[in-house]
Design an enzyme around this catalytic site. Structure first.
Site, PDB file in Angstrom:
ATOM      1  N   HIS A 127     -36.402 -54.966 -64.487  1.00 28.16           N
ATOM      2  CA  HIS A 127     -35.120 -54.386 -64.577  1.00 28.16           C
ATOM      3  C   HIS A 127     -34.278 -55.858 -63.799  1.00 28.16           C
ATOM      4  CE1 HIS A 127     -35.188 -51.058 -67.113  1.00 28.16           C
ATOM      5  NE2 HIS A 127     -35.919 -50.633 -65.557  1.00 28.16           N
TER       6      HIS A 127
ATOM      7  N   SER B 193     -27.055 -43.109 -72.155  1.00 23.67           N
ATOM      8  CA  SER B 193     -28.415 -42.806 -72.207  1.00 23.67           C
ATOM      9  C   SER B 193     -28.605 -42.151 -70.791  1.00 23.67           C
ATOM     10  CB  SER B 193     -29.330 -43.781 -73.332  1.00 23.67           C
ATOM     11  OG  SER B 193     -31.050 -43.177 -72.283  1.00 23.67           O
TER      12      SER B 193
ATOM     13  N   LYS C  75     -32.803 -48.313 -69.568  1.00 22.78           N
ATOM     14  CA  LYS C  75     -32.125 -47.641 -70.594  1.00 22.78           C
ATOM     15  C   LYS C  75     -31.733 -48.307 -71.494  1.00 22.78           C
ATOM     16  CE  LYS C  75     -32.595 -44.149 -69.496  1.00 22.78           C
ATOM     17  NZ  LYS C  75     -33.918 -43.532 -69.633  1.00 22.78           N
TER      18      LYS C  75
HETATM   19  P1  A3P Z   1     -31.649 -42.499 -75.799  1.00 23.21           P
HETATM   20  O1  A3P Z   1     -31.198 -41.779 -74.508  1.00 23.21           O
HETATM   21  O2  A3P Z   1     -30.665 -42.794 -76.264  1.00 23.21           O
HETATM   22  O3  A3P Z   1     -32.522 -41.866 -76.628  1.00 23.21           O
HETATM   23  P2  A3P Z   1     -35.729 -47.120 -70.873  1.00 23.21           P
HETATM   24  O4  A3P Z   1     -37.126 -46.829 -71.414  1.00 23.21           O
HETATM   25  O5  A3P Z   1     -34.855 -48.367 -70.946  1.00 23.21           O
HETATM   26  O6  A3P Z   1     -35.537 -45.929 -69.807  1.00 23.21           O
HETATM   27  O7  A3P Z   1     -34.686 -47.183 -72.099  1.00 23.21           O
HETATM   28  C1  A3P Z   1     -34.950 -44.791 -73.106  1.00 23.21           C
HETATM   29  C2  A3P Z   1     -33.864 -45.200 -73.640  1.00 23.21           C
HETATM   30  O8  A3P Z   1     -35.522 -46.112 -75.052  1.00 23.21           O
HETATM   31  C3  A3P Z   1     -33.681 -43.520 -74.636  1.00 23.21           C
HETATM   32  O9  A3P Z   1     -33.225 -43.837 -75.034  1.00 23.21           O
HETATM   33  C4  A3P Z   1     -35.283 -43.944 -75.355  1.00 23.21           C
HETATM   34  O10 A3P Z   1     -34.976 -42.354 -76.383  1.00 23.21           O
HETATM   35  C5  A3P Z   1     -35.129 -44.950 -76.115  1.00 23.21           C
HETATM   36  N1  A3P Z   1     -36.660 -45.485 -76.734  1.00 23.21           N
HETATM   37  C6  A3P Z   1     -37.938 -44.940 -76.315  1.00 23.21           C
HETATM   38  N2  A3P Z   1     -38.869 -45.291 -76.912  1.00 23.21           N
HETATM   39  C7  A3P Z   1     -37.996 -45.782 -77.741  1.00 23.21           C
HETATM   40  C8  A3P Z   1     -38.918 -45.095 -79.574  1.00 23.21           C
HETATM   41  N3  A3P Z   1     -40.043 -45.673 -79.798  1.00 23.21           N
HETATM   42  N4  A3P Z   1     -37.943 -45.372 -80.580  1.00 23.21           N
HETATM   43  C9  A3P Z   1     -36.437 -45.691 -80.453  1.00 23.21           C
HETATM   44  N5  A3P Z   1     -36.006 -44.874 -78.788  1.00 23.21           N
HETATM   45  C10 A3P Z   1     -36.884 -45.932 -78.032  1.00 23.21           C
END
Ligand code: A3P
Length: 289
Positions: A101, A131, A46
């Site tokens: 991860h 998140s 996340k």
């Molecule tokens: P949120 O749940 O706070 O919106 P992962 O890919 O490690 O699972 O992380 C997911 C988080 O990264 C989510 O956060 C998602 O919205 C955010 N995320 C993914 N792409 C993004 C982007 N282009 N700009 C900003 N946040 C992004």
């Protein structure tokens, strides 16, 4: 929350979901042969992993949009430890980009002897927890997180996927990788994506023009990624990921914790994290309190 044996696998103590990981996939990762020109983005879950899956191919190929428009993110830049890797590894474009991860101490021997570069992406743990809370609600292969307050305890105790955030961060800070590793933060990317892309491009020796940097920034924006079916997980059946409960690309902002934490929760969270980071010298780009 008690850890479900049905849903989770423990690999040398590390908790991973069985839906996407197996003992074989984790052993495959251990035997994986890193090439010197491989690029690995490491994140605690996340922290913006799928963002890196969008950025890396574009930086490495000079802004050609074909991969992000034709290959789902989990095949385009696969996770080192997931079941998918064995299936897609032969199809990866060169130079290969992967995400992981895994804490540093779980990296395979070939990683340590290779010259593969690593980008460690950090995010404010308070926003990670928020998140993750929503992710546990939308992903049927993860345990119900319970209440927000209960999930905070679970998170702080490290009874979550890939263990404690503080252990993860510390493991990669103390990795002795020298100039093979670059640290970047989610917050830095949210604040100024083109500047973050310039840093990544310089680190990888890609020499991108300003025009290409701007193009990549546009295609890796939250809004564009949310509409990209190859990146927003809409191709995954709803029984696994239910976007009606919470979209995967949920808010994409820094500081969402402020609308979720009570003052008591903030004090509890800060006290645990600060204690666990005591004596660590690395600077954090956000304040812990
Ligand atoms: P949120 O749940 O706070 O919106 P992962 O890919 O490690 O699972 O992380 C997911 C988080 O990264 C989510 O956060 C998602 O919205 C955010 N995320 C993914 N792409 C993004 C982007 N282009 N700009 C900003 N946040 C992004």
């Amino acid at each position: 929350m008690s850890l479900s044996e049905e849903m989770y696998l423990r690999y040398h103590g590390l908790i991973v979901p069985k839906e996407t990981h197996s003992y074989e996939s984790l052993e495959f990762a251990q035997g994986f042969k890193f090439e010197d020109d491989d690029v690995l983005a490491v994140t605690y879950p996340k922290s913006g992993t799928i963002w890196m899956q969008e950025i890396l191919p574009l930086v490495l190929n000079g802004g050609d949009l074909t991969p992000i428009h034709t290959i789902p993110n989990w095949e385009r830049v696969p996770w080192l430890e997931e079941k998918q890797l064995a299936r897609v590894v032969a199809k990866l474009a060169s130079p290969r980009a992967l995400v992981s991860h895994l804490p540093y101490n779980f990296m395979p021997p070939s990683f340590c002897t290779s010259k593969a570069k690593v980008i460690y992406l950090m995010r404010n743990p308070k926003d990670i927890m928020v998140s993750s809370y929503y992710f546990h609600q939308m992903a049927s292969f993860l345990e119900d997180p319970g209440t927000f307050d209960e999930f905070m305890d679970t998170f702080l105790e490290g009874k979550v996927l890939f263990g404690k955030w503080t252990d993860h961060v510390k493991s990669w800070r103390n990795s002795e990788l020298g100039d093979r590793i670059m640290y970047i933060t989610y917050e830095e990317m949210v604040q100024d994506l083109p500047a973050a892309l310039r840093r990544i491009s310089d680190f990888l020796g890609c020499n991108l023009t300003e025009e290409v940097i701007q193009k990549i920034a546009e295609h890796c924006s939250f809004k564009t990624m949310k509409n990209n079916n190859m990146s927003n997980f809409s191709l995954i059946p709803k029984v696994y990921l239910d976007h009606d409960k919470s979209p995967f690309l949920r808010k994409g902002i820094a500081g969402d914790w402020k609308t979720h934490f009570s003052s008591e929760q903030l004090a509890r969270f800060t006290s645990v994290i600060s204690k666990e980071l005591e004596g660590e010298s690395f600077p954090l780009p956000w304040s812990l309190d």
